[in-house]
Design an enzyme around this catalytic site. Structure first.
Site, mmCIF file in Angstrom:
data_model
loop_
_atom_site.group_PDB
_atom_site.id
_atom_site.type_symbol
_atom_site.label_atom_id
_atom_site.label_comp_id
_atom_site.label_asym_id
_atom_site.label_seq_id
_atom_site.Cartn_x
_atom_site.Cartn_y
_atom_site.Cartn_z
ATOM 1 N N ASP A 166 23.602 31.458 91.904
ATOM 2 C CA ASP A 166 24.671 30.884 91.094
ATOM 3 C C ASP A 166 26.050 31.452 91.399
ATOM 4 O O ASP A 166 27.051 30.979 90.853
ATOM 5 C CB ASP A 166 24.370 31.103 89.602
ATOM 6 C CG ASP A 166 23.146 30.334 89.132
ATOM 7 O OD1 ASP A 166 22.613 29.531 89.923
ATOM 8 O OD2 ASP A 166 22.716 30.554 87.980
ATOM 9 N N GLU B 276 19.503 45.971 89.735
ATOM 10 C CA GLU B 276 19.508 44.992 88.653
ATOM 11 C C GLU B 276 20.003 45.671 87.372
ATOM 12 O O GLU B 276 19.424 46.671 86.935
ATOM 13 C CB GLU B 276 18.110 44.406 88.442
ATOM 14 C CG GLU B 276 17.935 43.578 87.187
ATOM 15 C CD GLU B 276 18.964 42.473 87.039
ATOM 16 O OE1 GLU B 276 19.542 42.338 85.945
ATOM 17 O OE2 GLU B 276 19.199 41.733 88.024
ATOM 18 N N ALA C 170 16.436 35.269 90.716
ATOM 19 C CA ALA C 170 15.827 34.328 91.657
ATOM 20 C C ALA C 170 16.267 34.537 93.105
ATOM 21 O O ALA C 170 15.430 34.754 93.996
ATOM 22 C CB ALA C 170 16.130 32.898 91.216
ATOM 23 N N ALA C 171 17.559 34.454 93.379
ATOM 24 C CA ALA C 171 18.016 34.539 94.767
ATOM 25 C C ALA C 171 17.775 35.920 95.350
ATOM 26 O O ALA C 171 17.267 36.057 96.468
ATOM 27 C CB ALA C 171 19.503 34.173 94.853
ATOM 28 N N VAL D 46 26.019 47.621 89.868
ATOM 29 C CA VAL D 46 26.902 47.860 91.001
ATOM 30 C C VAL D 46 28.342 47.644 90.544
ATOM 31 O O VAL D 46 28.682 46.609 89.969
ATOM 32 C CB VAL D 46 26.554 46.941 92.176
ATOM 33 C CG1 VAL D 46 27.586 47.083 93.299
ATOM 34 C CG2 VAL D 46 25.165 47.271 92.712
ATOM 35 N N ASN E 1 16.403 29.902 94.425
ATOM 36 C CA ASN E 1 15.183 30.297 95.123
ATOM 37 C C ASN E 1 15.212 29.888 96.591
ATOM 38 O O ASN E 1 14.765 30.635 97.466
ATOM 39 C CB ASN E 1 13.963 29.696 94.419
ATOM 40 C CG ASN E 1 13.537 30.501 93.207
ATOM 41 O OD1 ASN E 1 12.931 31.558 93.345
ATOM 42 N ND2 ASN E 1 13.868 30.021 92.021
ATOM 43 N N TRP F 105 8.629 -4.273 90.096
ATOM 44 C CA TRP F 105 9.856 -3.733 90.684
ATOM 45 C C TRP F 105 10.238 -2.479 89.903
ATOM 46 O O TRP F 105 10.589 -2.546 88.732
ATOM 47 C CB TRP F 105 10.996 -4.757 90.626
ATOM 48 C CG TRP F 105 10.916 -5.783 91.704
ATOM 49 C CD1 TRP F 105 10.295 -6.984 91.658
ATOM 50 C CD2 TRP F 105 11.484 -5.667 93.004
ATOM 51 N NE1 TRP F 105 10.423 -7.647 92.852
ATOM 52 C CE2 TRP F 105 11.160 -6.862 93.707
ATOM 53 C CE3 TRP F 105 12.230 -4.700 93.663
ATOM 54 C CZ2 TRP F 105 11.559 -7.097 95.025
ATOM 55 C CZ3 TRP F 105 12.629 -4.925 94.975
ATOM 56 C CH2 TRP F 105 12.290 -6.112 95.642
ATOM 57 N N CYS G 173 15.998 28.869 82.904
ATOM 58 C CA CYS G 173 15.872 27.461 82.513
ATOM 59 C C CYS G 173 14.812 27.267 81.431
ATOM 60 O O CYS G 173 14.838 26.262 80.709
ATOM 61 C CB CYS G 173 15.518 26.608 83.727
ATOM 62 S SG CYS G 173 16.723 26.665 85.065
ATOM 63 N N ARG H 45 5.497 46.243 96.236
ATOM 64 C CA ARG H 45 5.671 45.624 97.552
ATOM 65 C C ARG H 45 6.680 46.405 98.400
ATOM 66 O O ARG H 45 7.282 45.882 99.322
ATOM 67 C CB ARG H 45 6.139 44.172 97.388
ATOM 68 C CG ARG H 45 5.081 43.283 96.720
ATOM 69 C CD ARG H 45 5.659 41.917 96.375
ATOM 70 N NE ARG H 45 6.113 41.184 97.544
ATOM 71 C CZ ARG H 45 5.336 40.443 98.325
ATOM 72 N NH1 ARG H 45 4.046 40.338 98.050
ATOM 73 N NH2 ARG H 45 5.818 39.817 99.363
#
Length: 462
Positions: free
Chosen positions: A291, A36, A12-13, A83, A313, A442, A46, A73
């Site tokens: 994370d 990766e 994600a990040a 790594v 994200n 309420w 998730c 892309r």
């Protein structure tokens, strides 16, 4: 001359950062190389419990963007490549192709660390035996499904009762397993106060799940074939044909630690508001997100480690904007999370009582019972709302909700109030939507706020 952006981590990040940077700068201006070590990119961890449960039909539905789509892309994405070392002084990383074993150094002008988190897997006898599963990656999910398909027995033990633990308990229950949850805390969902966790305990027991609290796992027992056969605690043993670990995660920051980058109390990387890693070693050229970082808790005023895809994200978007020549910040979080087990919804935001005490705050705590709809409307379901407010000022400190359909997402109202630093009295005037199919006159969150106002007034007068 173009710059080179190197990214460690393809979920994600990392890939959000790559995609955002690519939107801002073309291949001639910015070369992007991403590493990766796994088989998949940009997937929803998730969603794995719901895939296992059968709500999601196939694995690929959890993949937002494939490696091929990223590569189209103009992102040089190198899969199955790990790594091994970061050299900040020379601005380079050393990586190994896991298929060939070949290693090489790659230089960078800018580096993004998005290494995620690793599941807790204590060093216990039998913990690595066949039949014992974590659920962090899509490969993990497939391995668990393969085991469930090959196993004749129908007894499952889930170790841990946090978000993953309760979600996996539901998944296994729905697959026809006899489920036992072994939990080291006094009640499930330690992200809640114990009185609210007790409501989760009672509901799970009512679903047919055996809850074993205050129990420390000491070993996984194996049979003659070497497969898991039981989970042992100090006082008992629970038969198991499959064992699922849901004990939480820790930031995956060994690379960062070895490189001398700054880590917080929870082991996560420390960044500024732009997600740039702090300190002279990073030399202004390293960002981190997801994370593997700690983030500012806007209520508590200190860094915390919260592993959520929503944050990852957002971090990636902020990082991508900054490394791509734009500007963005990530101000922090209020600790909002929501989950479910069968038809029970569980939500929290802000501080628990023990957090408030740890922060040195004086507070009032109230709990109310209400319903998701007008009481006379078909389908009205019960819920409990607990609210913490600072004594004297009345500032909202936290909210927890446990209930049936329509309960969980109500926590978002409290999350917005926390972010705006509202008082519980200000909350009572919020103009929330009302119609009998959606809430009582309420809303339950406002009922809790009214009770908190009364408690704050009484406490201030005492």
């Amino acid at each position: 001359m173009s710059e080179r952006l190197v990214i460690i981590g393809g979920d994600a990040a990392g890939m959000s950062a790559a995609s955002q940077a690519r939107r801002l700068k073309g291949p001639r201006e910015l070369e992007i190389v991403a590493f990766e070590r796994g088989n998949f990119t940009s997937f929803s961890a998730c969603g794995i419990p719901y895939w296992v449960a059968g709500d999601v039909d196939e694995r690929d539905a959890l993949i937002a963007r494939t490696p091929q789509e990223h590569q189209q892309r103009h992102i040089d994405l190198r899969m199955r490549t790990e790594v091994l070392e970061i050299d900040p002084r020379e601005r380079r990383v050393r990586a190994r192709d896991l298929a060939s074993g070949a290693e090489e150094w790659t230089s960078y002008d800018k580096l993004v660390i998005a290494t995620g988190a690793r599941p807790l897997r204590p060093d216990l006898p039998g913990i690595d035996a066949p039949g014992v599963h974590g659920v962090q990656t899509l490969d993990d999910g497939q391995a668990l499904l393969d085991t469930l398909g090959d196993t004749e027995g129908r007894r499952a033990v889930v170790v841990g009762a946090g978000y993953i633990g309760v979600e996996m308990a539901e998944a296994l229950l729905r697959r026809g397993y006899e489920v036992t949850v072994v939990n080291r805390s006094a009640e499930p969902m330690a992200t809640l106060d114990p009185d609210m966790g007790r409501l989760v305990h009672e509901a799970m027991t009512g679903m047919g799940i055996t809850m074993v609290n205050d129990a420390e796992v000491t070993a996984v027992r194996t049979g003659d074939d070497g497969r898991a056969r039981a989970v042992a605690t100090e006082d008992d043993e629970f038969p198991a044909d499959v064992v699922v670990l849901g004990m939480g995660v820790r930031p995956e920051t060994e690379l960062a630690r070895a490189a001398g980058l700054p880590l917080g109390d929870h082991g996560g990387l420390l960044t500024d508001l732009s997600m740039r890693v702090r300190g002279p070693v990073a030399d202004g050229a390293i960002w981190a997100g997801g994370d593997c970082v700690e983030v500012l808790d806007l209520v508590w005023g200190r860094e915390r480690h919260i592993a959520l895809g929503t944050h990852a994200n957002k971090h990636g978007q902020v990082i991508g904007a900054n490394v791509g020549g734009g500007y963005a910040t990530f101000p922090g979080v209020v600790g909002t999370a929501v989950s479910k087990v069968c038809d029970l919804e569980i939500a929290r935001t802000g501080l628990r009582e023990k957090d408030a005490r740890s922060a040195g705050l004086q507070y009032e705590a109230v709990t109310i019972e209400s319903t998701s709809r007008a009481g006379y409307f078909p389908g009205a379901a019960s819920m409990a709302v607990k609210m913490l407010a600072e004594r004297r000022t009345g500032r909202l400190l936290g909210t927890q909700i446990v209930g049936r359909e329509g309960a969980g997402k109500r926590v978002d109202v409290a999350a917005v109030a926390l972010t705006a630093r509202m008082t519980v009295e200000q909350m009572t005037a919020l103009d929330l939507g009302y119609a009998p199919p959606f809430s009582p006159v309420w809303d339950p969150v406002l009922v809790a706020a009214r009770k908190a106002v009364a408690a704050v007034r009484a406490g201030s007068a005492a």
